[in-house]
Scaffold this active site. Structure first.
Site, PDB file in Angstrom:
ATOM      1  N   LYS A  96      47.802  19.328  52.331  1.00 39.20           N
ATOM      2  CA  LYS A  96      48.156  18.273  51.296  1.00 39.20           C
ATOM      3  C   LYS A  96      47.391  16.927  50.645  1.00 39.20           C
ATOM      4  O   LYS A  96      46.998  16.298  49.793  1.00 39.20           O
ATOM      5  CB  LYS A  96      49.224  18.585  50.250  1.00 39.20           C
ATOM      6  CG  LYS A  96      49.452  18.744  48.871  1.00 39.20           C
ATOM      7  CD  LYS A  96      48.609  18.986  48.312  1.00 39.20           C
ATOM      8  CE  LYS A  96      49.332  18.763  46.603  1.00 39.20           C
ATOM      9  NZ  LYS A  96      49.912  19.033  45.762  1.00 39.20           N
ATOM     10  N   ALA A  97      47.766  16.108  51.679  1.00 39.10           N
ATOM     11  CA  ALA A  97      47.866  14.884  51.817  1.00 39.10           C
ATOM     12  C   ALA A  97      45.990  14.308  51.616  1.00 39.10           C
ATOM     13  O   ALA A  97      45.624  13.566  50.831  1.00 39.10           O
ATOM     14  CB  ALA A  97      48.488  13.747  52.914  1.00 39.10           C
TER      15      ALA A  97
END
Length: 286
Positions: A210-211
């Site tokens: 997600k980062a």
């Protein structure tokens, strides 16, 4: 290659994962995770919990503002409103959280009305499973999992992309980190909320993915913003009414798949402010 200290620690902690029990019992061998608890009914959590109910899951929901859970229970027959996280845990071994950050998850775990108190009173046979779907630190998540492992509580991270529109339409992209048996148990739950589900590896790898997604979205939005200003600066007076207005929609398709540009464009055309929420609900989380 230069690697920052934070990156090195994060990479090591997520690669190795938490030290968990191996003599455990898990539900979902037959693909049925049983009843589901849900904490956090914000503009992402509410449609996600509704999707679970529509898929036939018995959902026990809690929200800091009780009216949100009560409203959901009024329109979804499979949803029951709970007064405390403890009630949620007592009703369901699998509990999903869609909260702003990990401190808020911790707040709902401990104390006499917390999840741990509710799980402690459940009948033996199925180990509790905590599913963190908000966007949080992967390192802190692994540390939390190590703390909970002594109580037989398993943890899976499953942050999402797709935004409120994707949540309402049940087409979220879900990035999952955790042990294979836990993810297998959880798959029917995730499938009710999203269309793209990827098991990325050990606990924390969903958050790392997600980062990376956020970095791409943020960079793309910044570049497009600069490009729009460049187009406006270079357009002649006669082109201003047409060129800059049409141009972002045509070029912006490069980021449309992630949902970020359509969401922002629609909000700005309506004159709506950006939602002021925690990390799990920030622009780009969908």
């Amino acid at each position: 290659m230069i690697v920052s200290a934070g990156e090195a620690i994060c990479r090591d902690r997520v690669r190795n994962g938490p030290t968990l029990r191996t003599d455990r019992q898990t539900a979902g061998v037959d693909g049925d995770p049983g009843p589901v608890g849900f904490l956090g009914l914000g503009h992402m959590g509410l449609p996600m919990a509704h999707a679970l109910a529509d898929a036939g899951f018995t959902v026990t929901a809690w929200n800091r503002t009780p009216a949100r859970a009560e409203e959901l229970a009024a329109v979804a027959a499979e949803v029951r409103s709970a007064a405390t996280p403890r009630e949620v845990a007592h009703a369901a071994a699998t509990v999903v959280t869609m909260l702003p950050d990990l401190p808020q998850v911790r707040e709902q775990l401990d104390g006499p009305d917390g999840l741990r108190a509710g799980w402690a009173r459940r009948d033996a046979g199925v180990d509790p499973l905590l599913v963190v779907m908000g966007t949080v630190s992967p390192v802190s998540l692994v540390e939390l999992a190590e703390e909970l492992a002594d109580d037989g509580i398993h943890v899976v991270d499953a942050p999402v992309s797709g935004g409120p529109i994707g949540a309402r339409e049940r087409r979220l992209s879900i990035m999952v980190g955790g042990e294979e048996t836990d993810v297998a148990r959880l798959r029917p739950v995730l499938a009710a909320m999203g269309t793209t589900i990827r098991h990325m590896g050990a606990l924390g790898t969903g958050q790392l993915t997600k980062a990376c997604n956020q970095a791409v979205v943020g960079g793309t939005l910044a570049a497009l913003g600069e490009a729009v200003r460049l187009a406006r600066a270079g357009a002649g007076p006669g082109d201003r009414p047409r060129g800059p207005r049409r141009w972002p929609g045509r070029v912006g398709g490069v980021a449309a798949e992630g949902g970020a540009l359509p969401h922002r464009g629609l909000r700005r055309r309506r004159g709506e402010p950006e939602p002021a929420q925690g990390p799990a609900d920030r622009p780009g989380d969908g």
